[in-house]
Scaffold this motif. Structure first.
Motif, PDB file in Angstrom:
ATOM      1  N   UNK A  64      -1.465  20.109  -1.230  1.00 37.20           N
ATOM      2  CA  UNK A  64      -0.781  20.121   0.067  1.00 37.20           C
ATOM      3  C   UNK A  64      -1.732  19.689   1.169  1.00 37.20           C
ATOM      4  N   UNK A  65      -1.213  19.005   2.174  1.00 39.38           N
ATOM      5  CA  UNK A  65      -2.041  18.561   3.292  1.00 39.38           C
ATOM      6  C   UNK A  65      -1.342  18.838   4.621  1.00 39.38           C
ATOM      7  N   UNK A  66      -2.154  18.974   5.643  1.00 44.95           N
ATOM      8  CA  UNK A  66      -1.678  18.951   7.028  1.00 44.95           C
ATOM      9  C   UNK A  66      -2.043  17.586   7.582  1.00 44.95           C
ATOM     10  N   UNK A  67      -1.064  16.840   8.031  1.00 43.58           N
ATOM     11  CA  UNK A  67      -1.313  15.500   8.539  1.00 43.58           C
ATOM     12  C   UNK A  67      -1.923  15.588   9.929  1.00 43.58           C
ATOM     13  N   UNK A  68      -3.061  14.920  10.122  1.00 43.63           N
ATOM     14  CA  UNK A  68      -3.683  14.927  11.447  1.00 43.63           C
ATOM     15  C   UNK A  68      -3.206  13.755  12.287  1.00 43.63           C
ATOM     16  N   UNK A  69      -2.471  12.827  11.665  1.00 43.42           N
ATOM     17  CA  UNK A  69      -1.828  11.737  12.398  1.00 43.42           C
ATOM     18  C   UNK A  69      -0.421  12.152  12.801  1.00 43.42           C
ATOM     19  N   UNK A  70       0.528  11.215  12.707  1.00 40.27           N
ATOM     20  CA  UNK A  70       1.877  11.530  13.174  1.00 40.27           C
ATOM     21  C   UNK A  70       2.926  10.742  12.400  1.00 40.27           C
ATOM     22  N   UNK A  71       4.078  11.382  12.181  1.00 46.47           N
ATOM     23  CA  UNK A  71       5.250  10.726  11.610  1.00 46.47           C
ATOM     24  C   UNK A  71       6.473  11.194  12.396  1.00 46.47           C
ATOM     25  N   UNK A  72       7.635  10.714  11.992  1.00 48.03           N
ATOM     26  CA  UNK A  72       8.877  11.164  12.622  1.00 48.03           C
ATOM     27  C   UNK A  72       9.200  12.615  12.285  1.00 48.03           C
ATOM     28  N   UNK A  73       8.481  13.185  11.333  1.00 44.01           N
ATOM     29  CA  UNK A  73       8.710  14.577  10.998  1.00 44.01           C
ATOM     30  C   UNK A  73       8.447  15.524  12.153  1.00 44.01           C
ATOM     31  N   UNK A  74       7.673  15.088  13.143  1.00 37.91           N
ATOM     32  CA  UNK A  74       7.428  15.941  14.302  1.00 37.91           C
ATOM     33  C   UNK A  74       8.737  16.266  15.015  1.00 37.91           C
ATOM     34  N   UNK A  96      18.160  15.925   3.663  1.00 38.94           N
ATOM     35  CA  UNK A  96      18.059  14.674   4.421  1.00 38.94           C
ATOM     36  C   UNK A  96      16.928  13.818   3.867  1.00 38.94           C
ATOM     37  N   UNK A  97      17.215  12.550   3.632  1.00 36.06           N
ATOM     38  CA  UNK A  97      16.213  11.562   3.244  1.00 36.06           C
ATOM     39  C   UNK A  97      15.894  10.734   4.477  1.00 36.06           C
ATOM     40  N   UNK A  98      14.656  10.813   4.946  1.00 37.25           N
ATOM     41  CA  UNK A  98      14.269  10.187   6.211  1.00 37.25           C
ATOM     42  C   UNK A  98      13.211   9.121   5.984  1.00 37.25           C
ATOM     43  N   UNK A  99      13.369   7.980   6.652  1.00 37.74           N
ATOM     44  CA  UNK A  99      12.340   6.930   6.627  1.00 37.74           C
ATOM     45  C   UNK A  99      12.526   6.059   7.859  1.00 37.74           C
ATOM     46  N   UNK A 100      11.439   5.437   8.312  1.00 36.52           N
ATOM     47  CA  UNK A 100      11.567   4.511   9.434  1.00 36.52           C
ATOM     48  C   UNK A 100      11.513   3.078   8.906  1.00 36.52           C
ATOM     49  N   UNK A 101      12.282   2.203   9.550  1.00 35.39           N
ATOM     50  CA  UNK A 101      12.365   0.804   9.099  1.00 35.39           C
ATOM     51  C   UNK A 101      11.705  -0.165  10.077  1.00 35.39           C
ATOM     52  N   UNK A 102      11.216   0.320  11.205  1.00 37.63           N
ATOM     53  CA  UNK A 102      10.430  -0.557  12.075  1.00 37.63           C
ATOM     54  C   UNK A 102       9.016  -0.657  11.522  1.00 37.63           C
ATOM     55  N   UNK A 103       8.347  -1.759  11.860  1.00 34.36           N
ATOM     56  CA  UNK A 103       6.999  -1.999  11.341  1.00 34.36           C
ATOM     57  C   UNK A 103       6.070  -2.412  12.474  1.00 34.36           C
ATOM     58  N   UNK A 104       4.782  -2.309  12.203  1.00 29.42           N
ATOM     59  CA  UNK A 104       3.743  -2.735  13.142  1.00 29.42           C
ATOM     60  C   UNK A 104       3.757  -4.263  13.240  1.00 29.42           C
ATOM     61  N   UNK A 105       3.380  -4.770  14.404  1.00 31.74           N
ATOM     62  CA  UNK A 105       3.318  -6.213  14.612  1.00 31.74           C
ATOM     63  C   UNK A 105       2.407  -6.884  13.579  1.00 31.74           C
ATOM     64  N   UNK A 106       2.721  -8.128  13.238  1.00 31.15           N
ATOM     65  CA  UNK A 106       1.928  -8.881  12.265  1.00 31.15           C
ATOM     66  C   UNK A 106       1.886 -10.342  12.684  1.00 31.15           C
ATOM     67  N   UNK A 107       0.688 -10.860  12.936  1.00 32.85           N
ATOM     68  CA  UNK A 107       0.490 -12.239  13.364  1.00 32.85           C
ATOM     69  C   UNK A 107       0.271 -13.121  12.137  1.00 32.85           C
ATOM     70  N   UNK A 108       1.191 -14.067  11.918  1.00 36.50           N
ATOM     71  CA  UNK A 108       1.118 -14.922  10.732  1.00 36.50           C
ATOM     72  C   UNK A 108      -0.219 -15.639  10.632  1.00 36.50           C
ATOM     73  N   UNK A 109      -0.797 -16.040  11.747  1.00 37.63           N
ATOM     74  CA  UNK A 109      -2.041 -16.799  11.733  1.00 37.63           C
ATOM     75  C   UNK A 109      -3.200 -15.994  11.161  1.00 37.63           C
ATOM     76  N   UNK A 110      -3.113 -14.674  11.238  1.00 39.35           N
ATOM     77  CA  UNK A 110      -4.196 -13.819  10.765  1.00 39.35           C
ATOM     78  C   UNK A 110      -4.049 -13.429   9.291  1.00 39.35           C
ATOM     79  N   UNK A 111      -2.834 -13.573   8.767  1.00 41.08           N
ATOM     80  CA  UNK A 111      -2.557 -13.108   7.410  1.00 41.08           C
ATOM     81  C   UNK A 111      -2.813 -14.206   6.387  1.00 41.08           C
ATOM     82  N   UNK A 112      -3.192 -13.807   5.175  1.00 45.24           N
ATOM     83  CA  UNK A 112      -3.354 -14.759   4.078  1.00 45.24           C
ATOM     84  C   UNK A 112      -2.004 -15.295   3.627  1.00 45.24           C
ATOM     85  N   UNK A 113      -0.982 -14.449   3.686  1.00 42.68           N
ATOM     86  CA  UNK A 113       0.372 -14.815   3.284  1.00 42.68           C
ATOM     87  C   UNK A 113       1.324 -14.527   4.439  1.00 42.68           C
ATOM     88  N   UNK A 114       2.507 -15.092   4.384  1.00 42.41           N
ATOM     89  CA  UNK A 114       3.519 -14.810   5.406  1.00 42.41           C
ATOM     90  C   UNK A 114       3.845 -13.321   5.361  1.00 42.41           C
TER      91      UNK A 114
END
Length: 473
Positions: A409-419, A106-124
């Motif tokens: 090799x690493x143990x991720x201390x954050x989180x992904x969909x792999x949980x 299985x090839x797994x990836x997420x396609x949702x993204x974190x919010x992004x405010x155009x006014x704060x970014x240098x580029x769109x």
């Protein structure tokens, strides 16, 4: 939510700086097939998939159209939309193998993204911009880089007439970056045949570049910690503040929190952490290297444990951690508190029961404090074994592109969909071959970016890796 080696312990991060964070040498030449991929990648990045106003369903449909145009039958490409979540659809697809006895990958990836405010970014943030050797835009790294590579790889395999021995499945899902709905959780619970596999490849581990844009290490994620909040509560009748009594809810709660703060959960190794602390011995100062060697030999060596766990990230990799993050108490400045509550956030080692942790917190807090789960228990996610069958192809293909670069090799201390997939019995490995700087390249922040050369090299690496795992010709 990508967490990479740039988040890891200080001794390794010190090897990389942010000096070249905004400027990188672009590839000397760009192949025609890379330009085709760039077009696919651009389309995916420029589809807004934030929770607030975006649509993962639109992105899933667009990538599904790419697969169908490459010759995939319609029945092998599905957009799954759950009731009540019309914009949070997932794309699942399959390139069928020739051997029905070989279990799928299985090839797994997420396609949702974190919010992004155009006014704060240098580029769109929702326009793919190539500048100074980087691609800029929300999701360029987390996680549309790997999602686009998965789609592109299936297209290339189909167009090349490649016949894999095992089925190659793909799931591009929504909800990893929010709590409203999780696509892979829904798929493993309600559409298991679409994603069932012997193992899965996912985000969660990248590569680290030094200040000269040279690869330092390539990570492989072998498990991740489980996120869980607990609510601690003390109640009593209270009373007038002019007549204080020993049974003060704030003091009682505080005493329990002090005991929790002073407690260290027992250290434990798994394949990933044992491999990490073995590999790192050659890459850290002598005192830390000696401590790591002693710790690998005996995880309860007190002197070695003290040295290694002095680094907060190394400490977190070795044990379950629990920390108070919020407190609330009292109802008036001139009254004894009737209630005092605290949130304790735990990051639990994979395979450790949540109830075991809750019981320990209750023991430490003591009477009259109650300790309950603040939300539904997250799945207990066992660490996947880092077997030769998994590590061999990674080592083989990495040596071709990055000779001499160590694989850690690493143990991720954050989180992904792999949980969710690990908990469902699908061993899931974080591997991308995407190299970045120690500052995180703007992931979850402003001006997210990925080095152009890193993206193209990672694409070549993952394509070859898929073929190795899938077998066939």
């Amino acid at each position: 939510m990508k967490r990479s080696m740039w988040m890891m312990a200080g001794s390794l991060v010190a090897l990389a700086t942010t000096a070249s964070a905004q400027v990188a040498e672009p590839p000397k030449t760009v192949r025609p097939d890379q330009l085709v991929f760039r077009d696919l990648y651009k389309e995916l990045v420029e589809i807004n998939t934030t929770l607030s106003v975006g649509s993962c369903t639109q992105a899933a449909e667009a990538m599904g159209a790419r697969l169908k145009a490459a010759g995939f039958p319609a029945e092998d490409v599905k957009v799954v939309v759950a009731d009540g979540h019309p914009k949070e659809g997932s794309l699942v697809a399959i390139l069928k193998g020739t051997d029905p006895k070989s279990k799928p990958m299985l090839l797994l990836a997420h396609i949702d993204v974190v919010e992004a405010n155009r006014a704060d970014w240098t580029r769109d943030p929702f326009k793919l911009v190539e500048e100074n050797g980087y691609f800029f835009g929300r999701g360029t790294s987390d996680d549309k880089a790997q999602a686009a590579i998965w789609v592109d790889s299936l297209v290339r395999l189909k167009q090349a007439g490649f016949k894999p021995r095992r089925d190659i499945k793909m799931a591009l899902t929504c909800g990893e970056e929010s709590e409203a709905y999780n696509g892979i959780e829904d798929l493993v619970k309600n559409h298991r045949p679409l994603v069932d596999a012997e193992f899965a490849l996912n985000e969660g581990a990248d590569g680290l570049l030094d200040e000269h844009d040279k690869p330092v290490v390539l990570e492989v994620q072998g498990g991740e910690k489980v996120y869980q909040d607990f609510t601690l509560t003390v109640t009593n009748p209270g009373g007038h503040s002019s007549r204080p009594v020993p049974a003060n809810a704030i003091y009682q709660l505080s005493a329990g929190l002090d005991r929790i703060g002073a407690y260290g959960f027992p250290p434990r190794f798994n394949d990933a952490t044992r491999g990490y602390f073995t590999q790192m011995q050659a890459r850290v100062p002598a005192e830390q290297a000696a401590a790591m060697k002693a710790l690998v030999a005996n995880i309860n060596d007190p002197a070695a444990l003290k040295t290694v766990t002095a680094d907060p990230m190394w400490n977190s990799m070795l044990r379950t951690t629990c920390v108070a993050t919020m407190v609330n108490a009292g109802h008036a400045p001139n009254a004894l508190p009737q209630r005092a509550t605290a949130n304790v956030n735990c990051r639990i080692l994979p395979g450790t029961p949540v109830e075991e942790v809750r019981a320990k917190l209750a023991e430490l807090a003591g009477a009259p404090t109650t300790v309950v789960l603040a939300h539904e228990a997250n799945p207990v996610s066992p660490p996947p074994p880092l077997t030769p069958a998994i590590m061999g192809p990674i080592e083989k293909e990495a040596a071709k592109l990055w000779p001499g670069v160590p694989i850690v090799p690493i143990l991720l201390t954050g989180a992904t969909d792999g949980v969710h997939t690990n908990a469902a019995g699908i061993p899931t490995y974080g591997v991308s071959g995407l190299f970045g700087g120690s500052d995180g390249d703007g992931i979850h922040g402003l001006n997210e970016r990925i080095r152009v050369k890193s993206l193209y090299d990672g694409r070549d690496f993952l394509y070859a890796l898929i073929k190795d795992y899938a077998g066939g010709k």
